[in-house]
Design a protein around this motif. Sequence first.
Motif, PDB file in Angstrom:
ATOM      1  N   SER A 176     -19.938  17.303  15.461  1.00 24.89           N
ATOM      2  CA  SER A 176     -20.168  18.191  14.243  1.00 24.89           C
ATOM      3  C   SER A 176     -21.266  19.100  14.598  1.00 24.89           C
ATOM      4  CB  SER A 176     -19.952  17.677  13.174  1.00 24.89           C
ATOM      5  OG  SER A 176     -18.796  17.154  12.867  1.00 24.89           O
ATOM      6  N   CYS A 177     -21.560  20.211  14.235  1.00 27.25           N
ATOM      7  CA  CYS A 177     -22.926  20.863  14.327  1.00 27.25           C
ATOM      8  C   CYS A 177     -22.872  21.932  13.103  1.00 27.25           C
ATOM      9  CB  CYS A 177     -22.960  21.488  15.760  1.00 27.25           C
ATOM     10  SG  CYS A 177     -24.527  22.589  15.848  1.00 27.25           S
ATOM     11  N   ALA A 178     -23.833  21.465  12.212  1.00 29.62           N
ATOM     12  CA  ALA A 178     -24.164  22.235  11.146  1.00 29.62           C
ATOM     13  C   ALA A 178     -25.538  23.189  11.224  1.00 29.62           C
ATOM     14  CB  ALA A 178     -24.465  21.527  10.107  1.00 29.62           C
ATOM     15  N   VAL A 179     -25.307  24.374  10.977  1.00 29.33           N
ATOM     16  CA  VAL A 179     -26.224  25.387  11.169  1.00 29.33           C
ATOM     17  C   VAL A 179     -27.030  25.627   9.653  1.00 29.33           C
ATOM     18  CG1 VAL A 179     -27.074  27.713  11.818  1.00 29.33           C
ATOM     19  CG2 VAL A 179     -25.356  26.743  13.061  1.00 29.33           C
ATOM     20  N   SER A 180     -28.309  25.707   9.453  1.00 30.82           N
ATOM     21  CA  SER A 180     -28.962  25.973   8.174  1.00 30.82           C
ATOM     22  C   SER A 180     -30.013  26.906   8.270  1.00 30.82           C
ATOM     23  CB  SER A 180     -29.394  24.382   7.747  1.00 30.82           C
ATOM     24  OG  SER A 180     -30.345  23.777   8.337  1.00 30.82           O
ATOM     25  N   GLY A 181     -30.475  27.635   7.345  1.00 32.67           N
ATOM     26  CA  GLY A 181     -31.405  28.348   7.430  1.00 32.67           C
ATOM     27  C   GLY A 181     -31.265  29.737   7.936  1.00 32.67           C
ATOM     28  N   SER A 182     -29.910  30.028   8.136  1.00 36.46           N
ATOM     29  CA  SER A 182     -29.729  31.463   8.486  1.00 36.46           C
ATOM     30  C   SER A 182     -29.239  32.244   7.189  1.00 36.46           C
ATOM     31  CB  SER A 182     -28.617  31.479   9.617  1.00 36.46           C
ATOM     32  OG  SER A 182     -28.047  32.609   9.727  1.00 36.46           O
ATOM     33  N   LYS A 183     -29.488  33.469   7.492  1.00 29.58           N
ATOM     34  CA  LYS A 183     -29.123  34.462   6.250  1.00 29.58           C
ATOM     35  C   LYS A 183     -28.212  35.515   6.901  1.00 29.58           C
ATOM     36  CE  LYS A 183     -32.485  33.362   2.939  1.00 29.58           C
ATOM     37  NZ  LYS A 183     -33.580  33.838   2.000  1.00 29.58           N
ATOM     38  N   VAL A 184     -28.016  35.420   8.226  1.00 25.81           N
ATOM     39  CA  VAL A 184     -27.315  36.644   8.791  1.00 25.81           C
ATOM     40  C   VAL A 184     -26.067  35.908   9.473  1.00 25.81           C
ATOM     41  CG1 VAL A 184     -29.333  38.054   9.267  1.00 25.81           C
ATOM     42  CG2 VAL A 184     -28.610  36.245  10.957  1.00 25.81           C
ATOM     43  N   SER A 185     -25.202  36.893   9.965  1.00 25.10           N
ATOM     44  CA  SER A 185     -23.969  36.047  10.497  1.00 25.10           C
ATOM     45  C   SER A 185     -24.223  35.708  11.846  1.00 25.10           C
ATOM     46  CB  SER A 185     -22.923  37.276  10.629  1.00 25.10           C
ATOM     47  OG  SER A 185     -22.490  37.947   9.478  1.00 25.10           O
ATOM     48  N   ILE A 186     -23.461  34.624  11.987  1.00 26.27           N
ATOM     49  CA  ILE A 186     -23.458  33.878  13.486  1.00 26.27           C
ATOM     50  C   ILE A 186     -22.175  34.167  14.209  1.00 26.27           C
ATOM     51  CG2 ILE A 186     -23.363  31.583  14.498  1.00 26.27           C
ATOM     52  CD1 ILE A 186     -24.271  30.310  11.689  1.00 26.27           C
ATOM     53  N   GLY A 187     -22.707  34.538  15.542  1.00 26.90           N
ATOM     54  CA  GLY A 187     -21.690  35.121  16.343  1.00 26.90           C
ATOM     55  C   GLY A 187     -21.113  33.881  17.084  1.00 26.90           C
ATOM     56  N   ILE A 188     -21.110  33.761  18.485  1.00 30.14           N
ATOM     57  CA  ILE A 188     -20.514  32.887  19.250  1.00 30.14           C
ATOM     58  C   ILE A 188     -21.266  31.538  18.780  1.00 30.14           C
ATOM     59  CG2 ILE A 188     -20.010  32.062  21.526  1.00 30.14           C
ATOM     60  CD1 ILE A 188     -19.411  35.021  22.310  1.00 30.14           C
ATOM     61  N   MET A 189     -20.269  30.539  18.626  1.00 27.70           N
ATOM     62  CA  MET A 189     -20.802  28.985  18.514  1.00 27.70           C
ATOM     63  C   MET A 189     -20.140  28.266  19.807  1.00 27.70           C
ATOM     64  SD  MET A 189     -20.791  28.312  14.674  1.00 27.70           S
ATOM     65  CE  MET A 189     -22.009  27.127  14.570  1.00 27.70           C
ATOM     66  N   GLY A 190     -20.881  27.435  20.465  1.00 26.35           N
ATOM     67  CA  GLY A 190     -20.390  26.822  21.479  1.00 26.35           C
ATOM     68  C   GLY A 190     -20.995  25.228  21.738  1.00 26.35           C
ATOM     69  N   TRP A 191     -20.417  24.736  22.544  1.00 20.75           N
ATOM     70  CA  TRP A 191     -20.956  23.175  23.158  1.00 20.75           C
ATOM     71  C   TRP A 191     -21.160  23.318  24.294  1.00 20.75           C
ATOM     72  CZ3 TRP A 191     -22.048  19.363  19.836  1.00 20.75           C
ATOM     73  CH2 TRP A 191     -21.721  19.490  18.521  1.00 20.75           C
ATOM     74  N   TYR A 192     -22.255  22.695  24.999  1.00 19.09           N
ATOM     75  CA  TYR A 192     -22.648  22.537  26.237  1.00 19.09           C
ATOM     76  C   TYR A 192     -22.827  20.998  26.488  1.00 19.09           C
ATOM     77  CZ  TYR A 192     -23.276  27.756  26.593  1.00 19.09           C
ATOM     78  OH  TYR A 192     -22.938  28.954  26.474  1.00 19.09           O
ATOM     79  N   ARG A 193     -22.947  20.574  27.811  1.00 20.16           N
ATOM     80  CA  ARG A 193     -23.381  19.290  27.948  1.00 20.16           C
ATOM     81  C   ARG A 193     -24.095  19.320  29.315  1.00 20.16           C
ATOM     82  NH1 ARG A 193     -17.363  16.813  29.570  1.00 20.16           N
ATOM     83  NH2 ARG A 193     -17.146  17.737  31.575  1.00 20.16           N
ATOM     84  N   GLN A 194     -24.974  18.147  29.290  1.00 22.51           N
ATOM     85  CA  GLN A 194     -26.021  17.921  30.557  1.00 22.51           C
ATOM     86  C   GLN A 194     -25.935  16.449  30.805  1.00 22.51           C
ATOM     87  OE1 GLN A 194     -29.725  19.480  30.257  1.00 22.51           O
ATOM     88  NE2 GLN A 194     -30.165  19.418  32.198  1.00 22.51           N
TER      89      GLN A 194
END
Length: 117
Positions: free
Chosen positions: A21-39
Amino acid sequence: QVQLVESGGGLVQPGGSLRLSCAVSGSKVSIGIMGWYRQAPEAERELVARITSGGGTNYADSVKGRFTISRDNAKNTVYLQMNSLKPDDTAVYYCRADFPAWSISYWGQGTQVTVSS
């Protein structure tokens, strides 16, 4: 201040499942693409899966049929359901959120996924 907080990583046996899970906080504008990456160690960061605000998805060939990305726009949260895990899936997994209004992307701190018997 925008923050991305990931959770759900850990140690799992081959063939097992995990849900990130990944929760985004502190934003007051719309979020566009969300993604998962790995290394993985000594490797470059690579795209695992991404999802648009409308629910459109695409996946790396290596995870198609095993991983599923989803998001809850009301909660500003993106998920990655990982099934049939393989040792090659071992990596630090990062989430990313794009903010088109700001022309900027933010990254999470990463969560370790280890697939081993």
